[in-house]
Motif scaffolding. Structure first.
Motif, PDB file in Angstrom:
ATOM      1  N   THR A  62       0.727  -1.380   0.057  1.00 41.56           N
ATOM      2  CA  THR A  62       0.022  -0.052  -0.121  1.00 41.56           C
ATOM      3  C   THR A  62       0.663   1.408  -0.133  1.00 41.56           C
ATOM      4  OG1 THR A  62      -0.032   0.137   2.376  1.00 41.56           O
ATOM      5  CG2 THR A  62      -1.993  -1.159   1.304  1.00 41.56           C
ATOM      6  N   GLY A  63       2.081   1.108   0.444  1.00 41.08           N
ATOM      7  CA  GLY A  63       2.872   2.537   0.520  1.00 41.08           C
ATOM      8  C   GLY A  63       2.577   3.108   1.909  1.00 41.08           C
ATOM      9  N   HIS A  64       1.725   2.771   2.576  1.00 46.45           N
ATOM     10  CA  HIS A  64       1.430   3.320   4.002  1.00 46.45           C
ATOM     11  C   HIS A  64       2.471   3.252   4.782  1.00 46.45           C
ATOM     12  CE1 HIS A  64      -3.342   2.265   3.300  1.00 46.45           C
ATOM     13  NE2 HIS A  64      -2.656   3.103   2.322  1.00 46.45           N
ATOM     14  N   PRO A  65       3.080   4.431   5.377  1.00 42.33           N
ATOM     15  CA  PRO A  65       4.464   4.326   5.763  1.00 42.33           C
ATOM     16  C   PRO A  65       4.467   4.034   7.280  1.00 42.33           C
ATOM     17  CG  PRO A  65       3.437   6.425   5.759  1.00 42.33           C
ATOM     18  CD  PRO A  65       2.600   5.766   5.050  1.00 42.33           C
ATOM     19  N   VAL A  66       3.450   4.226   8.270  1.00 47.49           N
ATOM     20  CA  VAL A  66       3.861   4.055   9.596  1.00 47.49           C
ATOM     21  C   VAL A  66       2.471   2.882  10.142  1.00 47.49           C
ATOM     22  CG1 VAL A  66       3.684   5.210  11.779  1.00 47.49           C
ATOM     23  CG2 VAL A  66       4.333   6.471   9.683  1.00 47.49           C
ATOM     24  N   ALA A  67       3.445   1.953  11.156  1.00 49.83           N
ATOM     25  CA  ALA A  67       2.518   1.275  11.814  1.00 49.83           C
ATOM     26  C   ALA A  67       2.877   1.482  13.382  1.00 49.83           C
ATOM     27  CB  ALA A  67       2.591  -0.312  11.383  1.00 49.83           C
TER      28      ALA A  67
END
Length: 91
Positions: A62-67
């Motif tokens: 997804t390219g979502h950067p932060v968890a």
């Protein structure tokens, strides 16, 4: 000190209650060690110590950067892009 360039853009900071488990492992009977939650879309997935490493896969797909960790007593976040750990404050 390294800083997460995405910290000001977090959409979802607080985890759901309760967290049933890894959203990707549960349908197939998989197992996990610890859980992480995407701070862009809220997807809960397993950590890199788990057999399927779904949280990292979610970032890669997804390219979502932060968890963030959704383990009891933990409040840290990890930025995959900047390779930095930090604490985000919920609202």
């Amino acid at each position: 000190m390294p800083r997460c360039a995405h910290a000001d853009e977090l959409r979802i900071v607080d985890p759901p209650d309760p967290v049933p488990g890894c959203a990707d492992c549960l349908p197939v009977g998989g197992t996990w060690v610890h859980l992480r939650m995407c701070q862009e879309c809220g997807h809960v997935a397993c950590c890199d110590s788990s057999p399927s490493t779904h949280a990292t896969r979610h970032h890669e797909e997804t390219g979502h950067p932060v968890a963030r960790s959704v383990e009891p007593g933990e409040d840290w976040s990890w930025c995959y892009v900047d390779a930095v750990m930090f604490r985000a404050v919920g609202g």
